[in-house]
Design a protein around this motif. Structure first.
Motif, PDB file in Angstrom:
ATOM      1  N   GLU A   1       0.809  -1.212   0.000  1.00 26.61           N
ATOM      2  CA  GLU A   1       0.000   0.000   0.000  1.00 26.61           C
ATOM      3  C   GLU A   1       0.851   1.275   0.000  1.00 26.61           C
ATOM      4  O   GLU A   1       1.964   1.304   0.525  1.00 26.61           O
ATOM      5  CB  GLU A   1      -0.928   0.024   1.224  1.00 26.61           C
ATOM      6  CG  GLU A   1      -2.113  -0.900   1.098  1.00 26.61           C
ATOM      7  CD  GLU A   1      -1.755  -2.381   1.147  1.00 26.61           C
ATOM      8  OE1 GLU A   1      -2.026  -3.096   0.152  1.00 26.61           O
ATOM      9  OE2 GLU A   1      -1.183  -2.827   2.165  1.00 26.61           O
ATOM     10  N   VAL A   2       0.264   2.327  -0.565  1.00 21.34           N
ATOM     11  CA  VAL A   2       0.825   3.670  -0.556  1.00 21.34           C
ATOM     12  C   VAL A   2      -0.311   4.627  -0.206  1.00 21.34           C
ATOM     13  O   VAL A   2      -1.430   4.481  -0.702  1.00 21.34           O
ATOM     14  CB  VAL A   2       1.417   4.065  -1.922  1.00 21.34           C
ATOM     15  CG1 VAL A   2       1.916   5.504  -1.901  1.00 21.34           C
ATOM     16  CG2 VAL A   2       2.543   3.134  -2.318  1.00 21.34           C
ATOM     17  N   GLY A   3      -0.017   5.581   0.655  1.00 24.60           N
ATOM     18  CA  GLY A   3      -1.068   6.519   1.013  1.00 24.60           C
ATOM     19  C   GLY A   3      -0.522   7.783   1.651  1.00 24.60           C
ATOM     20  O   GLY A   3       0.683   7.956   1.817  1.00 24.60           O
ATOM     21  N   GLU A   4      -1.444   8.668   2.009  1.00 24.86           N
ATOM     22  CA  GLU A   4      -1.102   9.951   2.624  1.00 24.86           C
ATOM     23  C   GLU A   4      -1.498   9.932   4.092  1.00 24.86           C
ATOM     24  O   GLU A   4      -2.631   9.574   4.443  1.00 24.86           O
ATOM     25  CB  GLU A   4      -1.834  11.082   1.909  1.00 24.86           C
ATOM     26  CG  GLU A   4      -1.566  12.456   2.488  1.00 24.86           C
ATOM     27  CD  GLU A   4      -2.371  13.540   1.808  1.00 24.86           C
ATOM     28  OE1 GLU A   4      -2.457  14.647   2.378  1.00 24.86           O
ATOM     29  OE2 GLU A   4      -2.917  13.281   0.715  1.00 24.86           O
ATOM     30  N   VAL A   5      -0.578  10.304   4.939  1.00 23.68           N
ATOM     31  CA  VAL A   5      -0.852  10.386   6.377  1.00 23.68           C
ATOM     32  C   VAL A   5      -1.844  11.514   6.621  1.00 23.68           C
ATOM     33  O   VAL A   5      -1.652  12.653   6.164  1.00 23.68           O
ATOM     34  CB  VAL A   5       0.446  10.632   7.176  1.00 23.68           C
ATOM     35  CG1 VAL A   5       0.131  10.803   8.661  1.00 23.68           C
ATOM     36  CG2 VAL A   5       1.426   9.495   6.963  1.00 23.68           C
TER      37      VAL A   5
ATOM     38  N   PRO B   1       6.065   9.582  10.499  1.00 23.57           N
ATOM     39  CA  PRO B   1       5.592  10.415   9.384  1.00 23.57           C
ATOM     40  C   PRO B   1       4.689  11.539   9.882  1.00 23.57           C
ATOM     41  O   PRO B   1       4.017  11.420  10.915  1.00 23.57           O
ATOM     42  CB  PRO B   1       4.821   9.430   8.502  1.00 23.57           C
ATOM     43  CG  PRO B   1       5.283   8.077   8.920  1.00 23.57           C
ATOM     44  CD  PRO B   1       5.631   8.183  10.370  1.00 23.57           C
ATOM     45  N   GLU B   2       4.654  12.621   9.116  1.00 19.74           N
ATOM     46  CA  GLU B   2       3.825  13.766   9.457  1.00 19.74           C
ATOM     47  C   GLU B   2       2.587  13.811   8.573  1.00 19.74           C
ATOM     48  O   GLU B   2       2.593  13.276   7.459  1.00 19.74           O
ATOM     49  CB  GLU B   2       4.627  15.060   9.294  1.00 19.74           C
ATOM     50  CG  GLU B   2       5.856  15.142  10.180  1.00 19.74           C
ATOM     51  CD  GLU B   2       6.633  16.419   9.936  1.00 19.74           C
ATOM     52  OE1 GLU B   2       6.299  17.144   8.968  1.00 19.74           O
ATOM     53  OE2 GLU B   2       7.579  16.684  10.705  1.00 19.74           O
ATOM     54  N   PRO B   3       1.517  14.447   9.052  1.00 21.88           N
ATOM     55  CA  PRO B   3       0.332  14.594   8.201  1.00 21.88           C
ATOM     56  C   PRO B   3       0.689  15.252   6.872  1.00 21.88           C
ATOM     57  O   PRO B   3       1.479  16.191   6.804  1.00 21.88           O
ATOM     58  CB  PRO B   3      -0.589  15.494   9.040  1.00 21.88           C
ATOM     59  CG  PRO B   3      -0.202  15.190  10.448  1.00 21.88           C
ATOM     60  CD  PRO B   3       1.287  14.970  10.415  1.00 21.88           C
ATOM     61  N   GLY B   4       0.124  14.692   5.795  1.00 19.52           N
ATOM     62  CA  GLY B   4       0.402  15.162   4.457  1.00 19.52           C
ATOM     63  C   GLY B   4       1.524  14.419   3.758  1.00 19.52           C
ATOM     64  O   GLY B   4       1.688  14.549   2.544  1.00 19.52           O
TER      65      GLY B   4
END
Length: 348
Positions: A82-86, A100-103
């Protein structure tokens, strides 16, 4: 609401809606962009052949136990690419090392679902490398599986290596074996995959249905046979042919997910008379002799770095990007028309 892809029975797929859960301490929330389908492991659950559907794995005894199923339908959210955005980080984790940080775009394992809630320990330092396309992050795990098989093969510069099975992981193994200094013979039953194997660095290709594979490999190596074979198709006849193809005391790395009884595998033949080695490669761990230096995290990060550096091309392996809502069609494609597909990716 979030959506999750699930198998409700053999060859039955649905995309179900479920309530969004609150974020517990020690976790991050990721909105999925891409999720790659494994044409090997996942299809065993899709087809109903996975051993967990009829037996239970005892992790302490390291044995399968008969009498009860380890998983039951519906099997929800399988997938490991999977790949996604926090989108959210548990407050106590903000600003700590590797979180990881949001975005931020990240890679990892949370299954075929529109949103993942993942323990932070599984996501530290999982940001996409600079310059890497988001879709490429979906290859971290499959690339690690291929890399693990090549490490288990213990290839030396100039050796002859045969790679059986030229699906996505087999093609990556072909490329990595070539980067490792091997002369590679790629074997598959589909000519379209053999053509791709040439692009990925195979010196020779052989069709498992029409060519005398073991005899040809021995002829091309002066009668010796391949130094090592990597069998990654999960087919017992292919494992048997791999054993026929290696030199005396040669090594066969069994990296496929073999199902059921071993029809087509005759261990009293070349395996016995040539004293061949069979070594299992499975992504639960690295080769024992490398435990002090390698682990699965390093495999994944190393593979993504190779992609980012331009040493391995994964973009051309993506044959289909399918909306998650049409997941059922994606599995039919992989199950019934394997010649028409390589890496199929769900887009959320």
């Amino acid at each position: 609401m979030e959506s999750v892809v699930q198998f409700t029975g053999p060859r039955q797929v649905e995309v179900a809606a479920c309530e969004t859960s609150p974020l517990p301490p020690g976790h991050i929330r990721v909105r999925t962009r891409y999720s790659g389908i494994s044409a090997g492991t996942e299809l065993t659950a899709y087809r109903g052949t996975n051993p967990y559907l009829t037996r239970t794995w005892d992790p302490e005894a390291r044995l399968f136990r008969d009498g009860a199923a380890g998983i039951e339908y519906p099997v929800a959210g399988w997938g490991y690419s999977e790949v996604g955005e926090v989108t959210e980080v548990s407050p106590e984790l903000a600003g700590t090392d590797g979180v990881p940080e949001p975005g931020q775009l990240v890679w990892g394992i949370w299954g075929h679902r529109s949103e993942g809630i993942v323990p932070v320990e599984r996501m530290r330092h999982h940001g996409l490398p600079d310059g890497l396309e988001p879709l490429a992050g979906a290859f971290a795990r499959v690339g690690a599986i291929a890399h693990n098989a090549v490490l288990a093969a213990d290839i030396h510069l100039g050796e002859d290596v045969a790679v059986f099975g030229q699906g996505v992981i087999g093609l990556l193994a072909t490329r990595l074996a070539r980067l490792n200094g091997a002369r590679v013979t790629a074997v598959d039953a589909l000519d379209v995959r053999l053509a791709k194997a040439h692009e990925y660095g195979a010196h020779h290709t052989l069709n498992a249905r029409t060519d005398a594979v073991a005899e040809t490999i021995r002829e091309r190596t002066g009668g010796r046979g391949a130094d090592v074979a990597i069998e990654i198709s999960g087919a017992y006849p292919a494992l048997h042919t791999a054993l026929r193809s290696v030199a005396v005391a040669g090594r066969v790395v069994a990296s496929g997910f073999y199902q059921g009884d071993g029809a087509g595998l005759r261990l009293g033949d070349e395996f016995h008379h040539n004293r061949a080695q069979i070594v299992c490669s499975q992504i639960g761990g690295v080769p024992p002799q490398l435990i002090g230096r390698w682990d699965v995290e390093r495999l994944q990060r190393t593979f993504l770095r190779l992609v980012a550096d331009g040493e391995v091309d994964v973009k051309s392996l993506v044959s289909h990007v399918v909306p998650a809502a049409d997941a059922a069609d994606a599995y039919v494609l992989l199950d019934e028309h394997p010649a028409d597909a390589l890496q199929v990716v769900l887009e959320f």
